[in-house]
Design a protein around this motif. Structure first.
Motif, PDB file in Angstrom:
ATOM      1  N   GLU A 129       0.806  -1.210   0.000  1.00 12.76           N
ATOM      2  CA  GLU A 129       0.000   0.000   0.000  1.00 12.76           C
ATOM      3  C   GLU A 129       0.847   1.271   0.000  1.00 12.76           C
ATOM      4  O   GLU A 129       0.612   2.171  -0.795  1.00 12.76           O
ATOM      5  N   MET A 130       1.835   1.324   0.920  1.00 12.04           N
ATOM      6  CA  MET A 130       2.684   2.516   0.983  1.00 12.04           C
ATOM      7  C   MET A 130       3.428   2.749  -0.333  1.00 12.04           C
ATOM      8  O   MET A 130       3.383   3.843  -0.883  1.00 12.04           O
ATOM      9  N   PRO A 131       4.112   1.739  -0.863  1.00 13.93           N
ATOM     10  CA  PRO A 131       4.862   2.001  -2.105  1.00 13.93           C
ATOM     11  C   PRO A 131       3.970   2.268  -3.316  1.00 13.93           C
ATOM     12  O   PRO A 131       4.305   3.103  -4.136  1.00 13.93           O
ATOM     13  N   LEU A 132       2.832   1.587  -3.427  1.00  9.90           N
ATOM     14  CA  LEU A 132       2.031   1.722  -4.646  1.00  9.90           C
ATOM     15  C   LEU A 132       1.066   2.899  -4.594  1.00  9.90           C
ATOM     16  O   LEU A 132       0.794   3.520  -5.608  1.00  9.90           O
TER      17      LEU A 132
ATOM     18  N   TYR B 116      -3.693  -4.886  -5.101  1.00 11.42           N
ATOM     19  CA  TYR B 116      -3.138  -3.541  -4.925  1.00 11.42           C
ATOM     20  C   TYR B 116      -2.628  -2.973  -6.245  1.00 11.42           C
ATOM     21  O   TYR B 116      -2.693  -1.761  -6.469  1.00 11.42           O
ATOM     22  N   ALA B 120      -4.001   0.507  -7.574  1.00 10.10           N
ATOM     23  CA  ALA B 120      -3.123   1.631  -7.908  1.00 10.10           C
ATOM     24  C   ALA B 120      -3.382   2.112  -9.328  1.00 10.10           C
ATOM     25  O   ALA B 120      -3.410   3.311  -9.590  1.00 10.10           O
ATOM     26  N   LYS B 188       0.087   8.366  -5.301  1.00 10.12           N
ATOM     27  CA  LYS B 188       1.422   8.329  -5.916  1.00 10.12           C
ATOM     28  C   LYS B 188       1.325   8.211  -7.425  1.00 10.12           C
ATOM     29  O   LYS B 188       0.573   7.391  -7.941  1.00 10.12           O
TER      30      LYS B 188
END
Lengths: 172, 192
Positions: A129-132, B116, B120, B188
């Protein structure tokens, strides 16, 4: 567990076929893969190692004694916190759930535990979750879903008042 | 016709390296070493070796999946018509949007790497935040594949069914809460 891998491979083949059909340029695709790989994999390895150690450190039996039927609604926060600190995949999480069930944890507590783990699983947050998606999405999701394991446990308590359906299997 | 010039671009490789070994990398390294030491002190060296051994097994199992999932995500990211996607999922999609997202989450196969990656890819196209939260909450709590592979064998079919039933309305509730929270959401890679 190989069915999951099989589905992934099928999806990959389908997409490669589509990309070939559309004559997509390989350059941008490779670039995206390398960027995401660099962002994900080094951290993932370390998170996995940390998670392996934490799983060894969790006092399973001590927690299980707080999850019994006599704990009633107080078992829910304990179960939710327990689910929150299991930083590992389903193998370890369900093994712990089975330990809880054998030590007499109530059905609502087990449901709250598994639901809490499935939502908050720390390893998934750090690895994917954090990286993507980044911290901003993580904050939004955690605040939105915070009530979910408590609601699941509460609904299970209400169901338990009218029926005894849903007892866990203790055969293994 | 393939364009690989970016591979020779030193600015690009520097950026990739710094995203790989940024601050949080060292944080994770610290956590891994710290918990390892704690494990060594409390549970002894045997537990440390056992944990590392299990990690290695997991890694061998996981790496092919991660590589495949990232390739899938990259293919979707490149090929998806993002402007049209965001028109489809971008606006407040009402209760129906949350229900559709919940259904999609429940049937998404595969582990977190694929869920995920998909999330994303949709999120950078500016999807409705309630739908994003409902989707991933549904995948986590109602994921049919996970229930069949893990809940049923470990806890029994009856328990698995009860847990599924009590969780059915919850992703929609989480999505509704997400829409109302006064937070700014910055995904991001969204500016690309």
């Amino acid at each position: 567990m190989s069915s999951g891998l099989l589905v992934l491979i099928l999806l990959l083949m389908l997409l490669i076929g589509l990309a070939l059909h559309q004559r997509q340029d390989v350059g941008p695709i490779l670039r995206r893969i390398l960027e995401q790989f660099a962002m994900l994999v080094p951290r993932m390895l370390l998170a996995m190692i940390a998670a392996g150690f934490i799983a060894k450190l969790i006092p399973k039996e001590a927690i299980a004694s707080l999850l019994g039927d006599d704990a009633g609604i107080l078992a829910l926060p304990v179960a939710v916190i327990a689910g929150l600190i299991v930083p590992a995949g389903p193998v370890i999480a369900f093994a712990i759930a089975a330990v809880f069930a054998k030590s007499g944890a109530s059905v609502p507590a087990l449901i709250a535990f598994i639901t809490s783990w499935s939502i908050f699983a720390a390893h998934r947050i750090f690895i994917y979750e954090m990286p993507l998606l980044g911290g901003s999405f993580l904050r939004l999701r955690l605040l939105s879903a915070m009530a979910v394991p408590f609601l699941a446990g509460t609904i299970a308590i209400i169901v338990g008042l009218i029926s005894s359906f849903g007892q866990p299997l203790l055969a293994q | 016709m393939a364009s690989f010039e970016f591979l020779k671009n030193t600015d690009w490789s520097k950026e990739v390296l710094s995203s790989a070994f940024g601050n949080s990398f060292w944080g994770f390294l610290g956590a891994a070493v710290g918990f390892g030491l704690l494990c060594w002190v409390i549970k002894g060296p045997d537990a440390v070796w056992m944990a590392l051994n299990e990690d290695f097994g997991l890694l061998v199992d996981l790496m092919p999946r991660v590589v495949i999932a990232l390739t899938i995500a990259a293919l979707i990211w490149v090929m998806m018509p993002r402007d049209r996607m965001s028109a489809l999922v971008g606006t407040e999609s009402g209760l129906l949007g949350l229900i559709v997202a919940t259904l999609a989450g429940a049937v998404t196969p595969g582990g977190p790497s694929s869920a995920y990656a998909l999330l994303a890819a949709v999120a950078v196209s500016g999807a409705d935040r309630g739908a994003l939260v409902a989707y991933i909450t549904a995948w986590a709590t109602l994921g049919l594949q996970r229930i069949l592979i893990w809940d049923v064998p470990f806890m029994g079919a009856e328990f698995a069914m009860l847990r599924f039933i009590v969780c059915i309305p919850l992703p929609v509730i989480a999505g509704l809460i997400a829409r109302r929270l006064p937070l700014t959401l910055r995904i991001k890679g969204a500016q690309e």
